[in-house]
Scaffold this motif. Structure first.
Motif, PDB file in Angstrom:
ATOM      1  N   PHE A  86       0.933  -1.346  -0.138  1.00  0.00           N
ATOM      2  CA  PHE A  86       0.102  -0.085   0.228  1.00  0.00           C
ATOM      3  C   PHE A  86       0.802   1.330   0.008  1.00  0.00           C
ATOM      4  O   PHE A  86       0.533   2.070  -0.761  1.00  0.00           O
ATOM      5  CB  PHE A  86      -0.887  -0.079   1.152  1.00  0.00           C
ATOM      6  CG  PHE A  86      -1.730   1.404   1.317  1.00  0.00           C
ATOM      7  CD1 PHE A  86      -2.562   1.686   0.604  1.00  0.00           C
ATOM      8  CD2 PHE A  86      -1.338   2.076   2.488  1.00  0.00           C
ATOM      9  CE1 PHE A  86      -3.284   2.865   0.630  1.00  0.00           C
ATOM     10  CE2 PHE A  86      -2.220   3.367   2.512  1.00  0.00           C
ATOM     11  CZ  PHE A  86      -3.020   3.716   1.770  1.00  0.00           C
ATOM     12  N   ASP A 135      -5.113   8.569  -0.170  1.00  0.00           N
ATOM     13  CA  ASP A 135      -6.047   7.558  -0.882  1.00  0.00           C
ATOM     14  C   ASP A 135      -6.292   6.491  -0.047  1.00  0.00           C
ATOM     15  O   ASP A 135      -4.981   5.909  -0.021  1.00  0.00           O
ATOM     16  CB  ASP A 135      -5.593   7.513  -2.472  1.00  0.00           C
ATOM     17  CG  ASP A 135      -4.096   6.946  -2.444  1.00  0.00           C
ATOM     18  OD1 ASP A 135      -3.456   7.782  -1.906  1.00  0.00           O
ATOM     19  OD2 ASP A 135      -3.975   6.017  -3.158  1.00  0.00           O
ATOM     20  N   SER A 146      -7.776   1.217  -0.993  1.00  0.00           N
ATOM     21  CA  SER A 146      -6.926   0.066  -1.632  1.00  0.00           C
ATOM     22  C   SER A 146      -7.299  -1.312  -1.123  1.00  0.00           C
ATOM     23  O   SER A 146      -7.695  -1.549  -0.129  1.00  0.00           O
ATOM     24  CB  SER A 146      -5.597   0.443  -1.157  1.00  0.00           C
ATOM     25  OG  SER A 146      -4.527  -0.676  -1.388  1.00  0.00           O
ATOM     26  N   GLN A 196      -5.130  -3.466  -0.595  1.00  0.00           N
ATOM     27  CA  GLN A 196      -4.183  -3.823   0.341  1.00  0.00           C
ATOM     28  C   GLN A 196      -4.755  -3.534   1.772  1.00  0.00           C
ATOM     29  O   GLN A 196      -4.147  -4.043   2.616  1.00  0.00           O
ATOM     30  CB  GLN A 196      -2.856  -3.168   0.023  1.00  0.00           C
ATOM     31  CG  GLN A 196      -2.385  -3.320  -1.103  1.00  0.00           C
ATOM     32  CD  GLN A 196      -2.127  -4.801  -1.790  1.00  0.00           C
ATOM     33  OE1 GLN A 196      -1.985  -5.779  -0.874  1.00  0.00           O
ATOM     34  NE2 GLN A 196      -2.182  -5.109  -2.853  1.00  0.00           N
ATOM     35  N   ASN A 228     -13.281  -3.391  -1.342  1.00  0.00           N
ATOM     36  CA  ASN A 228     -12.971  -4.245  -2.693  1.00  0.00           C
ATOM     37  C   ASN A 228     -14.170  -4.326  -3.349  1.00  0.00           C
ATOM     38  O   ASN A 228     -15.282  -4.298  -2.990  1.00  0.00           O
ATOM     39  CB  ASN A 228     -12.190  -5.280  -2.458  1.00  0.00           C
ATOM     40  CG  ASN A 228     -10.940  -5.202  -1.711  1.00  0.00           C
ATOM     41  OD1 ASN A 228     -10.232  -3.981  -1.787  1.00  0.00           O
ATOM     42  ND2 ASN A 228     -10.391  -6.180  -1.032  1.00  0.00           N
ATOM     43  N   SER A 285     -11.424   2.806   3.428  1.00  0.00           N
ATOM     44  CA  SER A 285     -10.741   1.505   3.381  1.00  0.00           C
ATOM     45  C   SER A 285     -11.836   0.462   3.365  1.00  0.00           C
ATOM     46  O   SER A 285     -11.508  -0.797   2.927  1.00  0.00           O
ATOM     47  CB  SER A 285      -9.816   1.204   4.602  1.00  0.00           C
ATOM     48  OG  SER A 285     -10.422   1.167   5.714  1.00  0.00           O
TER      49      SER A 285
END
Length: 288
Positions: A37, A48, A51, A53, A205, A269
């Motif tokens: 990351f 940002d 991610s 990760q 995700n 996140s």
């Protein structure tokens, strides 16, 4: 004469403070995701957080810790110190072998070792930690859950060293509850059908998926589980750098909270996930 003048100049020059090296306990899985990351970027310039990760709380909290320490004014360099689990990290902090926990820990652990550790302000507050029941894409079609009673047909896997997770699952009516020490092992058990679901953090995700060592799992839609407690960073009282790291960390966390960045990291996140806001809480007595 010139040598004397140069010596006087050197003596008069202000001392350069040495950079503080922070050996940060971290698991192998967390290290891989955190390093991927950050990817060589300056931590203070990263803004940002959506991610792949950051698909579990460990890498998220490690990043928050590092940024808070730097925002608190400490010139620090972070070194990964591999540990098998969070329990080992706590032991190292309490003994003074390392200065900090890196990832946040549950408050109940601090109560057992308060004389040997500092505890930071809350990173995740009461009622702020919700998880999903993760399974394979193939299982999603057959797992229809709407209430706690529907869990009676399912086998769950977690780790019995994760006291909060394990205690939460024990209070739910699963057919069986198995222990596997690491997240990759838990994912593997679900993949190969030795367990139906595993309790994991929500992510940002696609499909809120989570991945470990090539195994991708997805949350059973419509239901979530709350964990009771608050999470904090632990800093050693006996480590030489402990007090100054604690002071910088507290300053940085206040800056991040006041600016809204702390919450934004958790939201972007996927840890605090907007998509599950209206999902059914299977243990409302725990979630409050």
């Amino acid at each position: 004469m010139r040598s004397l003048a140069m010596l006087l100049c050197l003596c008069a020059a202000p001392a350069v403070l040495a950079q503080t090296v922070i050996r940060e306990p971290i698991t192998e899985g967390e290290r891989g995701k955190l390093d991927a990351f950050i990817n060589g970027r300056e931590i203070l310039k990263i803004s940002d957080f959506g991610s792949m990760q950051l698909d579990s709380v460990g890498p998220v909290e490690h990043f928050i810790f590092r940024k808070a320490v730097l925002l608190g004014g400490l010139d620090a360099r972070f070194e990964n110190f591999l540990v098998p689990n969070s329990a080992r990290a706590r032991e190292l902090v309490a003994s003074g072998a390392v200065c900090c926990s890196g990832a946040a820990q549950w408050h109940l652990y601090f109560q057992k070792d308060a004389e040997r550790m500092f505890e930071s302000d809350e990173v995740i507050g009461q009622g702020g930690y919700e998880k999903g029941l993760y399974t394979t894409k193939e299982n999603l079609a057959r797992l229809k859950l709407a209430r706690a009673e529907d869990l009676r047909a399912l086998r769950a896997v977690s780790s019995n060293t994760w006291v909060i997770d394990w205690g939460t699952l024990e209070r739910l009516p699963f057919r069986a509850l198995y222990s596997a020490p690491t997240r990759p092992q838990q994912f593997s058990m679900v993949k190969f059908g030795r367990a139906d679901v595993t309790l994991q953090d929500f992510t940002a995700n696609p499909g809120m998926s989570a991945e470990e060592q090539g195994v991708t799992l997805y949350p059973v839609p419509g239901v979530k589980i709350a964990l009771l407690g608050t999470r904090h960073f632990f800093i050693s009282r006996t480590h030489p750098d402990g007090p100054k790291i604690y002071e910088a960390l507290q300053k940085g966390l206040r800056v991040m909270r006041q600016s809204g960045e702390l919450r934004r990291i958790l939201v972007d996140s996927g840890f605090i996930n907007r998509h599950v806001r209206d999902w059914t809480l299977l243990n409302p007595q725990t979630g409050g």
